[in-house]
Design a protein around this motif. Structure first.
Motif, PDB file in Angstrom:
ATOM      1  N   LEU A 130      -9.434   8.456  39.494  1.00  0.00           N
ATOM      2  CA  LEU A 130     -10.208   9.589  40.134  1.00  0.00           C
ATOM      3  C   LEU A 130     -10.060  11.304  39.288  1.00  0.00           C
ATOM      4  CD1 LEU A 130      -8.811   7.785  43.765  1.00  0.00           C
ATOM      5  CD2 LEU A 130     -11.171   7.205  42.660  1.00  0.00           C
ATOM      6  N   PRO A 131     -11.094  10.893  40.482  1.00  0.00           N
ATOM      7  CA  PRO A 131     -11.474  13.153  40.055  1.00  0.00           C
ATOM      8  C   PRO A 131     -10.419  13.872  39.499  1.00  0.00           C
ATOM      9  CG  PRO A 131     -12.966  12.136  40.855  1.00  0.00           C
ATOM     10  CD  PRO A 131     -11.589  11.169  41.302  1.00  0.00           C
ATOM     11  N   GLU A 132     -10.522  14.731  40.133  1.00  0.00           N
ATOM     12  CA  GLU A 132      -9.420  15.714  40.901  1.00  0.00           C
ATOM     13  C   GLU A 132     -10.250  16.200  42.072  1.00  0.00           C
ATOM     14  OE1 GLU A 132      -6.495  15.889  41.045  1.00  0.00           O
ATOM     15  OE2 GLU A 132      -5.730  15.147  38.910  1.00  0.00           O
ATOM     16  N   PRO A 133      -9.351  16.966  42.568  1.00  0.00           N
ATOM     17  CA  PRO A 133      -8.268  16.984  43.311  1.00  0.00           C
ATOM     18  C   PRO A 133      -7.471  15.597  44.062  1.00  0.00           C
ATOM     19  CG  PRO A 133      -9.000  18.087  44.949  1.00  0.00           C
ATOM     20  CD  PRO A 133     -10.141  17.485  43.878  1.00  0.00           C
ATOM     21  N   GLN A 134      -8.577  15.087  44.561  1.00  0.00           N
ATOM     22  CA  GLN A 134      -8.174  13.438  44.714  1.00  0.00           C
ATOM     23  C   GLN A 134      -7.109  12.352  44.547  1.00  0.00           C
ATOM     24  OE1 GLN A 134     -11.559  10.352  44.916  1.00  0.00           O
ATOM     25  NE2 GLN A 134     -10.662   9.948  47.174  1.00  0.00           N
ATOM     26  N   ARG A 135      -6.950  12.566  42.904  1.00  0.00           N
ATOM     27  CA  ARG A 135      -6.293  11.811  42.664  1.00  0.00           C
ATOM     28  C   ARG A 135      -4.721  12.447  42.607  1.00  0.00           C
ATOM     29  NH1 ARG A 135      -7.901  12.051  37.289  1.00  0.00           N
ATOM     30  NH2 ARG A 135      -7.462  14.041  37.229  1.00  0.00           N
ATOM     31  N   SER A 136      -4.877  14.094  42.524  1.00  0.00           N
ATOM     32  CA  SER A 136      -3.724  14.324  42.798  1.00  0.00           C
ATOM     33  C   SER A 136      -3.255  14.047  44.149  1.00  0.00           C
ATOM     34  CB  SER A 136      -3.197  15.781  42.498  1.00  0.00           C
ATOM     35  OG  SER A 136      -3.336  16.225  40.866  1.00  0.00           O
ATOM     36  N   THR A 137      -3.878  14.134  45.081  1.00  0.00           N
ATOM     37  CA  THR A 137      -3.489  14.034  46.278  1.00  0.00           C
ATOM     38  C   THR A 137      -2.910  11.962  46.588  1.00  0.00           C
ATOM     39  OG1 THR A 137      -4.799  15.207  47.322  1.00  0.00           O
ATOM     40  CG2 THR A 137      -4.134  13.490  48.670  1.00  0.00           C
ATOM     41  N   LYS A 138      -3.548  11.001  46.113  1.00  0.00           N
ATOM     42  CA  LYS A 138      -3.182   9.672  46.144  1.00  0.00           C
ATOM     43  C   LYS A 138      -2.364  10.023  45.838  1.00  0.00           C
ATOM     44  CE  LYS A 138      -7.073   8.274  47.119  1.00  0.00           C
ATOM     45  NZ  LYS A 138      -7.062   7.296  48.661  1.00  0.00           N
ATOM     46  N   ILE A 139      -1.667  10.629  44.705  1.00  0.00           N
ATOM     47  CA  ILE A 139      -0.167  10.356  43.624  1.00  0.00           C
ATOM     48  C   ILE A 139       0.743  11.014  44.598  1.00  0.00           C
ATOM     49  CG2 ILE A 139       0.985  10.196  41.910  1.00  0.00           C
ATOM     50  CD1 ILE A 139      -1.805  10.480  40.122  1.00  0.00           C
ATOM     51  N   SER A 140       0.191  11.939  45.710  1.00  0.00           N
ATOM     52  CA  SER A 140       1.199  12.649  45.903  1.00  0.00           C
ATOM     53  C   SER A 140       1.950  11.713  47.139  1.00  0.00           C
ATOM     54  CB  SER A 140       1.684  13.962  46.568  1.00  0.00           C
ATOM     55  OG  SER A 140       0.044  14.419  46.614  1.00  0.00           O
ATOM     56  N   TYR A 141       0.864  10.808  47.858  1.00  0.00           N
ATOM     57  CA  TYR A 141       0.943  10.187  49.322  1.00  0.00           C
ATOM     58  C   TYR A 141       1.781   9.029  48.341  1.00  0.00           C
ATOM     59  CZ  TYR A 141      -1.837  12.956  51.757  1.00  0.00           C
ATOM     60  OH  TYR A 141      -2.869  14.320  52.411  1.00  0.00           O
ATOM     61  N   VAL A 142       1.438   8.318  46.993  1.00  0.00           N
ATOM     62  CA  VAL A 142       1.893   6.881  47.339  1.00  0.00           C
ATOM     63  C   VAL A 142       3.571   7.378  47.004  1.00  0.00           C
ATOM     64  CG1 VAL A 142       2.443   5.538  45.593  1.00  0.00           C
ATOM     65  CG2 VAL A 142       0.636   6.107  45.827  1.00  0.00           C
ATOM     66  N   HIS A 143       3.924   8.367  46.313  1.00  0.00           N
ATOM     67  CA  HIS A 143       5.268   8.966  45.971  1.00  0.00           C
ATOM     68  C   HIS A 143       6.365   9.274  47.618  1.00  0.00           C
ATOM     69  CE1 HIS A 143       4.446  10.346  41.337  1.00  0.00           C
ATOM     70  NE2 HIS A 143       4.221   9.288  41.658  1.00  0.00           N
ATOM     71  N   GLU A 144       5.352   9.386  48.464  1.00  0.00           N
ATOM     72  CA  GLU A 144       5.444  10.568  49.814  1.00  0.00           C
ATOM     73  C   GLU A 144       5.591   9.112  51.084  1.00  0.00           C
ATOM     74  OE1 GLU A 144       5.432  13.934  52.735  1.00  0.00           O
ATOM     75  OE2 GLU A 144       4.769  14.237  50.832  1.00  0.00           O
ATOM     76  N   TYR A 145       4.268   8.372  50.498  1.00  0.00           N
ATOM     77  CA  TYR A 145       4.665   7.498  51.595  1.00  0.00           C
ATOM     78  C   TYR A 145       4.468   6.004  51.235  1.00  0.00           C
ATOM     79  CZ  TYR A 145       3.643  11.769  54.294  1.00  0.00           C
ATOM     80  OH  TYR A 145       3.770  13.216  55.217  1.00  0.00           O
ATOM     81  N   GLY A 146       4.151   5.703  50.370  1.00  0.00           N
ATOM     82  CA  GLY A 146       3.667   4.767  49.749  1.00  0.00           C
ATOM     83  C   GLY A 146       2.873   4.264  49.581  1.00  0.00           C
TER      84      GLY A 146
END
Length: 121
Positions: free
Chosen positions: A29-45
């Motif tokens: 995915l392009p930024e910033p969507q990629r970083s957002t989704k990665i942080s959601y995986v780490h924070e919410y699974g």
């Protein structure tokens, strides 16, 4: 559906298994969507929470179901009977192959329903 989803995520936070493995497709995915989704995986699974959740209705069946049963399932989901769908609120139908837990692995087709099926009849 978005508000309901956000509320469920917040209220179920204590039950979530966080720091899951980020799905491979997220890295494409392009930024910033990629970083957002990665942080959601780490924070919410999951990569698809809050603003990254696209409200939708999933209609599923297994390949052992007779073809006629599949058609009935789809017709019932798209009908307004029983409050399944509000008229003029279903815009398209996506068909795909899913993996475990319903993650779409391959999009096969996207059908615009306004040109194919009148939802207001």
């Amino acid at each position: 559906m978005q508000d309901l989803s956000d509320s469920i995520v917040r209220s179920c936070r204590q039950y979530m298994t966080v720091n899951q493995i980020v799905p491979d497709w997220v890295y494409d995915l392009p930024e910033p969507q990629r970083s957002t989704k990665i942080s959601y995986v780490h924070e919410y699974g999951s990569p698809n929470v809050f603003d990254e959740f696209d409200p939708h209705l999933t209609v599923g069946y297994d390949t052992a179901s007779p073809e006629n049963d599949r058609r009935v399932i789809l017709e019932q989901a798209l009908s307004n009977e029983g409050g399944s769908c509000q008229k003029d609120k279903v815009w398209d139908l996506g068909v795909g192959i899913v993996g475990d837990w319903g993650t779409v692995l391959w999009d096969l087709n996207d059908i615009t329903l306004k040109n194919w099926l009148r939802m207001d009849s």
